[in-house]
Scaffold this motif. Structure first.
Motif, PDB file in Angstrom:
ATOM      1  N   LEU A   1      -5.844  11.461  -9.612  1.00 13.56           N
ATOM      2  CA  LEU A   1      -5.621  11.815 -11.451  1.00 13.56           C
ATOM      3  C   LEU A   1      -6.207  11.819 -12.554  1.00 13.56           C
ATOM      4  O   LEU A   1      -6.796  13.065 -13.158  1.00 13.56           O
ATOM      5  N   GLY A   2      -6.884  11.175 -13.459  1.00 20.47           N
ATOM      6  CA  GLY A   2      -7.420  10.784 -13.926  1.00 20.47           C
ATOM      7  C   GLY A   2      -6.969  10.518 -15.883  1.00 20.47           C
ATOM      8  O   GLY A   2      -5.789  11.340 -15.808  1.00 20.47           O
ATOM      9  N   ARG A   3      -7.920  10.703 -16.148  1.00 13.37           N
ATOM     10  CA  ARG A   3      -7.252  10.350 -17.618  1.00 13.37           C
ATOM     11  C   ARG A   3      -6.825  11.243 -18.371  1.00 13.37           C
ATOM     12  O   ARG A   3      -5.694  11.503 -19.237  1.00 13.37           O
ATOM     13  N   VAL A   4      -7.179  12.974 -17.785  1.00 12.09           N
ATOM     14  CA  VAL A   4      -6.488  14.297 -18.266  1.00 12.09           C
ATOM     15  C   VAL A   4      -6.059  14.776 -17.410  1.00 12.09           C
ATOM     16  O   VAL A   4      -5.326  15.121 -18.097  1.00 12.09           O
ATOM     17  N   GLN A   5      -6.254  14.958 -15.994  1.00  8.42           N
ATOM     18  CA  GLN A   5      -4.796  15.507 -15.586  1.00  8.42           C
ATOM     19  C   GLN A   5      -3.465  14.868 -14.913  1.00  8.42           C
ATOM     20  O   GLN A   5      -3.222  15.682 -15.352  1.00  8.42           O
ATOM     21  N   GLY A   6      -3.567  13.334 -15.829  1.00 12.02           N
ATOM     22  CA  GLY A   6      -1.829  12.822 -16.046  1.00 12.02           C
ATOM     23  C   GLY A   6      -1.253  13.822 -17.097  1.00 12.02           C
ATOM     24  O   GLY A   6      -0.715  13.590 -17.350  1.00 12.02           O
TER      25      GLY A   6
ATOM     26  N   GLY B   1      -9.845   6.677 -14.695  1.00 14.59           N
ATOM     27  CA  GLY B   1      -9.709   7.669 -13.670  1.00 14.59           C
ATOM     28  C   GLY B   1     -10.147   7.457 -12.180  1.00 14.59           C
ATOM     29  O   GLY B   1      -8.541   7.061 -11.345  1.00 14.59           O
ATOM     30  N   PHE B   2     -10.448   6.229 -11.906  1.00 15.34           N
ATOM     31  CA  PHE B   2     -11.107   5.448 -10.953  1.00 15.34           C
ATOM     32  C   PHE B   2      -9.488   4.829  -9.710  1.00 15.34           C
ATOM     33  O   PHE B   2      -9.194   5.156  -9.146  1.00 15.34           O
ATOM     34  N   LYS B   3      -9.520   3.730 -10.789  1.00 17.34           N
ATOM     35  CA  LYS B   3      -8.153   2.786 -10.594  1.00 17.34           C
ATOM     36  C   LYS B   3      -7.412   3.798 -10.187  1.00 17.34           C
ATOM     37  O   LYS B   3      -6.664   3.756  -8.839  1.00 17.34           O
ATOM     38  N   ILE B   4      -6.518   4.384 -11.420  1.00 16.51           N
ATOM     39  CA  ILE B   4      -5.248   5.093 -11.421  1.00 16.51           C
ATOM     40  C   ILE B   4      -5.443   6.095 -10.019  1.00 16.51           C
ATOM     41  O   ILE B   4      -4.428   5.999  -9.398  1.00 16.51           O
TER      42      ILE B   4
END
Length: 455
Positions: free
Chosen positions: A108-113, A91-94
């Motif tokens: 963005l994050g793993r679920v937002q995306g 999440g932080f990287k993306i």
């Protein structure tokens, strides 16, 4: 920070408590919080600390938890730490990349995306949709009481016959039909709806009460803190045996023995569900009589509570018992038409919803027609019904996003409802006049980045 913990430890030392109970939430996050609390205590306070867990803020539940002290579950703590690492690593990287790529995007994050992609995919489905037009024969006749019964043309398997749009339907407009046969099915049982878990209850609140996901979550938290409902973040169908007995005793007292579902069985949880949790339910049945008197609850919280009260009560009650009749008609060319009718002979759990006219739990089909075999019936209406067999997909609403995330097992029950709010707050989507989530130009830009990036 450090100063806060110094103050806490000083206060604990000042009052010299005999025992210190750590009672954070009974889930992975709560266990990690308990771990952090314990590890920030002094050695002396650590010796006094006890981990307790309860699913409802009631005297009975807390008293039982104190009688059954526990230790911190390190496996749950580690599970939470693992997810934190993944959140930060991905999440932080993306989020840094997306800020650079779009300038205006915040995260963005793993679920937002995933939510942005769900909205994008649905938009594309709508754009690519091509309707398939069909035709079917619809006829209506009047029964002996002048009630209108709608009939469909069917084959010998009683499946509706449909035609392509181009086909010429050769069936002429008949004047009457002959009632050939009545098939009666007794004891058509309809069981009560399943217990609520967080995701399913939030979907119902959003749809039926027209609340946003944020408003719905806030109502649940308020009700939990007041001891009116169990822990509001759960993915479990489990119900304690003690509460089952209490529910049945209440039904026996308020209704009668025949309304108790003596065959009640616990529903099986999905793989990975946190078995230690219960389903989402009320804590005391008598509270429904007092709910309007609780002045510090707003109207939304009261309506949410009433919904949960009725579902909790209904799920312990007997099934609805009905008789179904299938009426089979022939025309002069021996074409077969049918209609179905259902008559409820015992209302069972439906009695809980008898005053809820618009509630879907109350919308059982009760068309009870009065036809007799070997008689002719005049046709009230004959029409060729043209329809689209593949309705156009609709944009997702907030409740739909919760269901999508649950079905795809993405995210956690406690956070399903927050992500539609997150994409709205980030400006990736807006709510249109139908309360549907619609991607903005920024949301489309974010999705373009996701589509073109190999993660």
């Amino acid at each position: 920070g450090i100063k806060t913990w110094e103050n806490i430890n000083q206060l604990l030392k000042k009052y010299n408590f005999e025992k210190i109970y750590i009672a954070s939430d009974p889930d992975r996050e709560g266990e990690a919080i308990a771990w952090h609390v314990f590890n920030n205590l002094t050695k002396e306070n650590k010796k006094k600390s006890i981990r307790i867990r309860f699913n409802e803020i009631t005297f009975e539940a807390i008293n039982e938890a104190i009688k059954n002290p526990d230790t911190i579950n390190q496996n749950l703590v580690n599970a939470q730490f693992c997810r934190q690492i993944y959140d930060k690593d991905f999440g932080f990287k993306i989020s840094r990349f997306i800020k650079y790529y779009t300038k205006e995007a915040k995260s963005l994050g793993r679920v937002q995306g995933v939510v942005v992609k769900l909205l994008s995919d649905r938009t594309n489905e709508i754009k690519d949709w091509k309707p398939i037009y069909k035709q079917r024969i619809k006829i209506s006749v009047l029964d002996k009481d002048k009630k209108v019964a709608k009939l469909s043309l069917v084959n010998e398997k009683l499946t509706e016959i449909t035609f392509n749009q181009e086909e010429n339907i050769s069936i002429t407009n008949e004047k009457e039909l002959f009632l050939k046969k009545i098939i009666t099915n007794n004891n058509i049982k309809t069981n009560a709806p399943k217990p609520y878990k967080t995701s399913t209850f939030l979907q119902d609140i959003i749809k039926k009460l027209k609340l946003s996901s944020k408003e719905a979550q806030k109502c649940l938290q308020v009700l939990y803190e007041k001891g009116l409902i169990t822990y509001p973040r759960t993915d479990s169908f489990t119900i304690s045996e003690t509460f089952c007995d209490i529910a049945k005793a209440f039904i026996r007292l308020e209704y009668s023995e025949k309304y108790i579902n003596n065959d009640f069985k616990q529903y099986k949880n999905s793989e990975g569900a946190q078995e230690g949790h219960e389903c989402l339910r009320i804590t005391h049945f008598e509270d429904i009589e007092k709910i309007d008197e609780i002045s510090d609850l707003n109207d939304n919280s009261k309506e949410v509570y009433k919904m949960l009260y009725k579902r909790t009560l209904a799920m312990f009650m007997s099934p609805i018992d009905a008789i179904e009749a299938i009426f089979m008609f022939n025309d002069s060319k021996n074409n077969l038409y049918i209609c179905k009718s259902k008559k409820i002979i015992f209302d069972g759990w439906k009695t809980v919803y008898k005053h809820d006219i618009d509630n879907e739990e109350n919308n059982e089909n009760e068309d009870s027609f009065n036809f007799a075999e070997n008689e002719n019936y005049k046709i009230n209406e004959f029409k060729i019904d043209k329809y689209i067999s593949n309705p156009c997909p609709k944009l997702f609403k907030e409740a739909d996003i919760i269901k999508q995330l649950e079905d795809k097992q993405i995210g956690r029950p406690s956070t399903f409802a927050m992500y539609s709010g997150v994409v709205l707050d980030r400006g990736y989507a807006i709510l249109n006049d139908k309360n549907e989530l619609e991607l903005t130009s920024l949301g489309k830009e974010v999705q373009s980045y996701i589509d073109n990036k190999d993660f």
